[in-house]
Motif scaffolding. Structure first.
Motif, mmCIF file in Angstrom:
data_model
loop_
_atom_site.group_PDB
_atom_site.id
_atom_site.type_symbol
_atom_site.label_atom_id
_atom_site.label_comp_id
_atom_site.label_asym_id
_atom_site.label_seq_id
_atom_site.Cartn_x
_atom_site.Cartn_y
_atom_site.Cartn_z
ATOM 1 N N GLY A 114 0.819 -1.216 0.000
ATOM 2 C CA GLY A 114 0.000 0.000 0.000
ATOM 3 C C GLY A 114 0.848 1.259 0.000
ATOM 4 N N VAL A 115 1.904 1.265 0.813
ATOM 5 C CA VAL A 115 2.799 2.426 0.848
ATOM 6 C C VAL A 115 3.506 2.578 -0.498
ATOM 7 N N LEU A 116 3.913 1.457 -1.084
ATOM 8 C CA LEU A 116 4.579 1.505 -2.394
ATOM 9 C C LEU A 116 3.652 2.059 -3.466
ATOM 10 N N ALA A 117 2.357 1.709 -3.385
ATOM 11 C CA ALA A 117 1.399 2.219 -4.371
ATOM 12 C C ALA A 117 1.343 3.745 -4.319
ATOM 13 N N LEU A 118 1.440 4.309 -3.101
ATOM 14 C CA LEU A 118 1.459 5.767 -2.968
ATOM 15 C C LEU A 118 2.718 6.358 -3.583
ATOM 16 N N HIS A 119 3.846 5.691 -3.375
ATOM 17 C CA HIS A 119 5.102 6.167 -3.967
ATOM 18 C C HIS A 119 5.040 6.125 -5.494
ATOM 19 N N ARG A 120 4.471 5.058 -6.042
ATOM 20 C CA ARG A 120 4.368 4.946 -7.500
ATOM 21 C C ARG A 120 3.483 6.043 -8.076
ATOM 22 N N GLU A 121 2.407 6.360 -7.369
ATOM 23 C CA GLU A 121 1.524 7.434 -7.830
ATOM 24 C C GLU A 121 2.243 8.779 -7.741
ATOM 25 N N LEU A 122 3.037 8.959 -6.685
ATOM 26 C CA LEU A 122 3.816 10.186 -6.556
ATOM 27 C C LEU A 122 4.782 10.338 -7.722
ATOM 28 N N GLN A 123 5.460 9.247 -8.070
ATOM 29 C CA GLN A 123 6.392 9.279 -9.199
ATOM 30 C C GLN A 123 5.654 9.542 -10.508
ATOM 31 N N ARG A 124 4.483 8.934 -10.671
ATOM 32 C CA ARG A 124 3.718 9.132 -11.913
ATOM 33 C C ARG A 124 3.319 10.598 -12.069
#
Length: 479
Positions: A114-124
């Motif tokens: 879940g935390v990684l999903a937030l990081h990926r969205e931040l990068q996107r």
């Protein structure tokens, strides 16, 4: 020396081998001759082990050193932890100024994912905030085509401008600085002229203290203080929020420019002026310009908003730099314009036979120059005038199909040119005798513009340095 990420991967692989063999930290430490606490530092990527210690660990766990040194995470859990560590080391995350999440043994894989999903969205979102030149061209082209479908006319903004002008007491004539100040005060803003504006901003609006900061004098390029003030007000009147992407940024910029033009050259008064000029067969950009006290470019662009919708005249507008490259364009009359594979015309070089380029060779460059041009799309009449800024020469051209030239001053011109572009034989391919003489015998050194290799500025307001803006506002909030 190994990188932090390499040390973390190595630590995960050592821990995996230790746990798989049923050893505790102290148990494996005793076998390899180090304290359990030292082994813990290695497993957590905090310390780089010597080769002799790696060999001892490999022997104790029944593996080999090359396996321990592999760059691949030993299992899914380790892969998640390493990805999270990598994400929390990124500049994008560090700019947020929030603490990193520390992974514990009790933290589930689902929580890490879940935390990684937030990081990926931040990068996107970070990637989307940076518009490449190609993305910007596509967005600009889509906007230009949408505006062409509506005759470059925005009735809601026209009505808003007329309403604000009436409220401020403006009736006829050129819009004065005083009236613009009244319009600002009615919105709760004071116009302040500051000599220390951030270099990346044309104006700055202080929403908290109700101030619009402008430069003390007009900046080069014809952008007057009235126009800049009106544009700043337009953001508030049109309910703009920080743009979500570059296309949204371009749309907002178009709308504030349109509002400023509609205030400086109100629709009702402009249409009355142009209708009379058409009746007199004496339409001219310079008369329209002088009647409302604006720049030649502003008058030419305003014609694209009004001529088709109100007078039934299709037309084209070009701003071209000294090298012939288009910096701004609009056409709904069929003029063949150069374009790239995305359909973008900005940055493309117009035919050297167009008046937009031939006007640069005229001796008297303070007046309009007229020309008929035969093209594959028909014959067009146009009026061109040149100017100069700190960035170099430019020309402003407004033109119409042959049949509509009868409404314009300058229709009697005898100057005529022929353009067969996009046929390269027109003006892009050298003459056959010159080719025969020089082909293979010349080697020019090209002038490369570095912006070709750079992405467009990132951020909600591309090109604006937020740090400069906030420091500026902080200085002036105390005065």
């Amino acid at each position: 020396m190994a990188t932090p990420l390499q040390l973390s991967t190595l630590g995960h692989r050592i821990r995996h081998q230790r746990v798989s063999n049923g050893y505790t930290l102290d148990g494996l430490g005793e076998l390899v001759g180090v304290a359990g606490s030292q082994l813990s530092l290695i497993e957590n990527g905090k310390r780089e082990p010597k080769l002799s210690l790696l060999q001892a660990i490999a022997a104790a766990t029944g593996t080999d050193v090359t396996d321990l040194l592999s760059a691949e995470p030993p299992n899914h859990r380790a892969a998640l932890e390493l990805e999270l560590e990598r994400a929390q080391q990124s500049p994008v995350f560090k700019r947020l100024g929030v603490p990193a999440v520390r992974v514990s043994k009790t933290m589930t894989d689902e929580t890490i994912e879940g935390v990684l999903a937030l990081h990926r969205e931040l990068q996107r979102r970070e990637r989307e905030a940076i518009a490449t030149p190609e993305e910007a061209r596509r967005a600009n082209t889509e906007l230009r085509l949408r505006m062409r479908e509506s005759d470059n006319h925005l009735p809601d903004i026209e009505r808003l401008a007329e309403k604000q002008l009436k409220s401020a007491g403006h009736t006829t004539g050129a819009l004065t600085h005083r009236t613009v100040s009244i319009m600002a005060s009615q919105l709760g803003f004071e116009l302040i002229y500051a000599g220390d504006l951030p270099h990346s901003a044309r104006s700055v609006t202080d929403l908290e203290n109700g101030r619009i900061y402008l430069p003390p004098a007009s900046i080069p390029g014809g952008h007057g203080l009235r126009s800049m003030a009106l544009q700043a007000m337009a953001h508030r009147l049109l309910g703009h929020t920080p743009p979500t992407d570059y296309a949204d940024f371009l749309q907002q910029r178009l709308e504030i420019n349109y509002y400023a033009a509609a205030c400086l050259m109100p629709e009702s008064a402009s249409v009355a002026f142009l209708s009379q000029a058409k009746k007199d067969r004496n339409l001219a950009v310079e008369d329209f310009r002088d009647a409302f006290g604006v720049t030649h470019e502003a008058a030419g662009m305003r014609l694209t908003n009004l001529l088709t919708r109100h007078l039934g005249i299709r037309l084209h507008f070009l701003r071209v730099d000294g090298s012939g490259a288009i910096s701004r364009a609009y056409e709904n009359d069929g003029l063949p314009l150069p374009m790239d594979v995305t359909g973008s015309v900005e940055g493309q070089v117009v035919c050297r036979h167009f008046a937009a380029r031939s006007a640069f060779t005229e001796q008297n460059r303070t007046t309009e120059h007229y020309q008929y041009t035969d093209t594959p799309g028909g014959t067009f009449w146009c009026s061109s005038q040149t100017g100069s800024t700190a960035d170099g020469d430019f020309s402003i051209t407004v033109g119409v199909p042959f049949d509509d030239a009868r409404w314009f001053r300058g229709r009697e011109t005898q100057k005529r040119a022929v353009s067969t572009c996009p046929d390269e034989a027109c003006c892009r391919r050298p003459a056959s005798d010159l080719t025969a003489r020089w082909e293979g015998k010349a080697w020019p050194s090209a002038r490369v513009h570095m912006q070709m290799f750079s992405p467009l500025p990132r951020g909600n307001f591309p090109g604006v340095d937020d740090g400069e803006v906030y420091a500026f506002l902080d200085r002036h909030a105390l005065t």
